[in-house]
Design an enzyme around this catalytic site. Structure first.
Site, PDB file in Angstrom:
ATOM      1  N   LYS A 111      20.785  78.321  -9.139  1.00  0.00           N
ATOM      2  CA  LYS A 111      20.202  77.680 -10.326  1.00  0.00           C
ATOM      3  C   LYS A 111      18.738  77.405 -10.054  1.00  0.00           C
ATOM      4  CE  LYS A 111      21.729  76.243 -14.394  1.00  0.00           C
ATOM      5  NZ  LYS A 111      22.860  76.804 -15.149  1.00  0.00           N
TER       6      LYS A 111
HETATM    7  P1  NAD Z   1      19.472  74.155 -25.311  1.00  0.00           P
HETATM    8  O1  NAD Z   1      18.189  73.672 -24.736  1.00  0.00           O
HETATM    9  O2  NAD Z   1      19.462  75.415 -26.097  1.00  0.00           O
HETATM   10  O3  NAD Z   1      20.118  73.025 -26.251  1.00  0.00           O
HETATM   11  C1  NAD Z   1      20.322  71.725 -25.797  1.00  0.00           C
HETATM   12  C2  NAD Z   1      20.799  70.851 -26.956  1.00  0.00           C
HETATM   13  O4  NAD Z   1      21.115  69.547 -26.459  1.00  0.00           O
HETATM   14  C3  NAD Z   1      19.758  70.649 -28.054  1.00  0.00           C
HETATM   15  O5  NAD Z   1      20.410  70.646 -29.303  1.00  0.00           O
HETATM   16  C4  NAD Z   1      19.201  69.259 -27.763  1.00  0.00           C
HETATM   17  O6  NAD Z   1      18.733  68.619 -28.943  1.00  0.00           O
HETATM   18  C5  NAD Z   1      20.450  68.556 -27.240  1.00  0.00           C
HETATM   19  N1  NAD Z   1      20.160  67.417 -26.373  1.00  0.00           N
HETATM   20  C6  NAD Z   1      19.180  67.323 -25.437  1.00  0.00           C
HETATM   21  N2  NAD Z   1      19.234  66.122 -24.844  1.00  0.00           N
HETATM   22  C7  NAD Z   1      20.277  65.459 -25.409  1.00  0.00           C
HETATM   23  C8  NAD Z   1      20.841  64.167 -25.220  1.00  0.00           C
HETATM   24  N3  NAD Z   1      20.340  63.324 -24.334  1.00  0.00           N
HETATM   25  N4  NAD Z   1      21.903  63.821 -25.993  1.00  0.00           N
HETATM   26  C9  NAD Z   1      22.418  64.657 -26.900  1.00  0.00           C
HETATM   27  N5  NAD Z   1      21.921  65.899 -27.130  1.00  0.00           N
HETATM   28  C10 NAD Z   1      20.864  66.281 -26.390  1.00  0.00           C
HETATM   29  O7  NAD Z   1      20.473  74.248 -24.073  1.00  0.00           O
HETATM   30  P2  NAD Z   1      21.775  75.169 -23.945  1.00  0.00           P
HETATM   31  O8  NAD Z   1      21.382  76.468 -23.342  1.00  0.00           O
HETATM   32  O9  NAD Z   1      22.549  75.137 -25.222  1.00  0.00           O
HETATM   33  O10 NAD Z   1      22.577  74.376 -22.815  1.00  0.00           O
HETATM   34  C11 NAD Z   1      23.377  73.240 -23.113  1.00  0.00           C
HETATM   35  C12 NAD Z   1      24.332  72.976 -21.949  1.00  0.00           C
HETATM   36  O11 NAD Z   1      25.142  74.134 -21.739  1.00  0.00           O
HETATM   37  C13 NAD Z   1      23.649  72.718 -20.596  1.00  0.00           C
HETATM   38  O12 NAD Z   1      24.455  71.827 -19.856  1.00  0.00           O
HETATM   39  C14 NAD Z   1      23.666  74.082 -19.936  1.00  0.00           C
HETATM   40  O13 NAD Z   1      23.596  74.005 -18.516  1.00  0.00           O
HETATM   41  C15 NAD Z   1      25.024  74.583 -20.394  1.00  0.00           C
HETATM   42  N6  NAD Z   1      25.175  76.042 -20.347  1.00  0.00           N
HETATM   43  C16 NAD Z   1      24.315  76.872 -21.017  1.00  0.00           C
HETATM   44  C17 NAD Z   1      24.516  78.246 -20.965  1.00  0.00           C
HETATM   45  C18 NAD Z   1      23.641  79.204 -21.735  1.00  0.00           C
HETATM   46  O14 NAD Z   1      23.987  80.408 -21.767  1.00  0.00           O
HETATM   47  N7  NAD Z   1      22.584  78.783 -22.381  1.00  0.00           N
HETATM   48  C19 NAD Z   1      25.578  78.768 -20.207  1.00  0.00           C
HETATM   49  C20 NAD Z   1      26.440  77.900 -19.558  1.00  0.00           C
HETATM   50  C21 NAD Z   1      26.233  76.535 -19.640  1.00  0.00           C
END
Ligand code: NAD
Length: 420
Positions: A111
């Site tokens: 990561k």
């Molecule tokens: P992103 O940046 O696209 O979206 C994040 C979302 O969370 C946004 O809507 C934001 O407004 C919201 N957010 C931020 N802080 C917050 C808080 N304190 N309380 C509530 N909402 C909040 O990120 P993403 O890529 O969708 O990732 C989200 C989660 O999924 C992370 O934990 C990431 O590690 C995990 N993840 C992502 C992927 C991927 O392919 N993008 C894959 C596996 C896991």
């Protein structure tokens, strides 16, 4: 139940290791193998200078943590977030090791992250920051060594800059990064893959709970970024009732179900879900405790914890985000009979399609979107079936079963390679 405070006060890396230790015990793994699998293989810290648009220079700290490569090249996303500290990045790197093993893609775990508030960066600053970070980590990444991908606050455009910077230094290498734009060798279906995978495990869990009619299943989703928005849209397409969506500013709620496509258009236009008409506006964290059947935390870590777990009413939690439930809260949910689909299973769809993208890059051959979707569904369904069968056989929850399977696989690979 007595509150064991240390469980609640654990750092993210210790929390992940709490599940890892149980898997070590379950599999009878030796203490030397345990020590080797627990700690990252290497940790790179880089100073990332940024020339701001106004001519001043800022300095940020970035990391690339490579946890384990017993089963293949290191693999894992890059996030831009003020909380992207070393312990957090370590935890996320080790989650990737167990996730790639669980869904049987030939990668290890890594990561990266930069401790920065991306909202304070212009697009050109974000590009310069990404290029400087890439120069800082380029000696340790490579298409057969370590392959980054998007995570919080990074996207296909960020990966395009990373690819360009790396390729300027090393020659054209599309397989060095996944989650790229499709015209640069990205895969059809990668953007929606994590959310789509969440819906596959939702389908599987719902079926086992005897919820045969999606229209009568109510769902609340926290986060409307990559994972949350696609999860909500695809679940809606499959007929689930998305009654709430929340972020750090607001929870939008409608008992009859939100118009998720209209919400996505609002979000694309305004950059926020706030101000969406046709929904009741509640406190941000309310999305987790509404009277719904399913909660999908798909934003940040540790949102279900000691102070709100008793208020969670859902009977199914699908961990779209990484480590959204603290170990203490996890124990409480298990004791109450709530099904929790753990992160290393629930959000593995992204890395599965990243693997398809990497395969396409190495073969210089493109798959159609329908093939990506079909193969993603099959891998996620198979993984869910394997985990739930192991859970039933051992009388465990899904998390212990998932960790048990994943840790055994990595330990076997390490042993076969002669690591110990
Ligand atoms: P992103 O940046 O696209 O979206 C994040 C979302 O969370 C946004 O809507 C934001 O407004 C919201 N957010 C931020 N802080 C917050 C808080 N304190 N309380 C509530 N909402 C909040 O990120 P993403 O890529 O969708 O990732 C989200 C989660 O999924 C992370 O934990 C990431 O590690 C995990 N993840 C992502 C992927 C991927 O392919 N993008 C894959 C596996 C896991």
């Amino acid at each position: 139940m007595e509150r064991p405070e240390p469980l609640e006060q654990m750092s993210p890396f210790d929390a992940v290791n709490c599940y890892f230790e149980r898997a070590v015990e379950l599999n009878g793994i030796s203490s030397s193998m345990r020590d080797m699998l627990r700690m990252p293989a290497s940790e790179l810290r880089v100073e990332v200078p940024l020339r701001r648009d106004d001519g001043s220079v800022g300095l940020f700290v970035g990391y690339r943590v490579q946890h384990n490569s017993a089963r293949g090249p290191f693999k894992g996303g890059i996030r831009y977030h003020p909380d992207a500290e070393l312990d957090e990045v370590r935890a996320l790197a080790s989650l990737m090791t167990w996730k790639t093993a669980l869904v049987d893609v030939p990668f290890g775990g890594a990561k990266g992250g930069i401790q920065v508030d991306p909202a304070a960066l212009s697009a050109t600053e974000k590009e310069r920051l990404t290029r400087a970070y890439t120069r800082g980590i380029c000696a340790v990444i490579g298409d057969h060594h370590d392959i980054p991908a998007p995570d919080m606050n990074t996207d296909a455009q960020t990966m395009a800059w990373l690819l360009d910077e790396y390729s300027q230094l090393n020659g054209w290498t599309p397989g060095v990064v996944t989650g790229k734009p499709v015209p640069l060798g990205g895969s059809e279906g990668r953007e929606a893959a994590t959310g789509r995978g969440c819906v596959v495990v939702l389908d599987e869990a719902a079926r086992r709970l005897g919820w045969d009619e999606p229209g009568s299943v109510t769902v609340a989703v926290q986060g409307f970024g990559n994972v949350g928005s696609w999860c909500a849209r695809i679940a809606r397409e499959r007929g689930y009732r998305i009654v709430a969506v929340g972020d750090e500013r607001v929870t939008l709620h409608h008992d009859d179900g939100l118009d998720v496509d209209a919400l996505a258009r609002h979000h694309a236009r305004e950059g926020t879900i706030q101000g969406f008409a046709g929904a009741e506006q509640l406190e941000p964290d309310r999305v987790l405790t509404l009277p719904v059947d399913v909660v999908v935390p798909a934003a940040v870590g540790e949102v279900i914890h000691i102070d709100n777990v008793d208020d969670v009413e859902a009977r199914l939690v699908v961990e779209g985000a990484n480590h959204p439930v603290t170990p203490w809260a996890d124990r409480c949910l298990e004791e109450r009979g709530v099904t929790v689909v753990p992160d290393i299973l629930a959000n593995a769809g992204g890395v599965v399609v990243s693997y398809f993208e990497w395969v396409q890059n190495l073969q210089q051959f493109r798959w159609e979107g329908a093939r990506v979707e079909r193969e993603l569904r099959k891998r996620m369904t198979d993984a869910y079936t394997t985990v739930s069968t192991a859970a039933e056989e051992n009388g465990n929850g899904l998390r212990d079963a998932a960790y048990g399977l994943a840790v055994a696989k990595v330990a076997e690979a390490a042993r076969l390679r002669g690591a110990l």
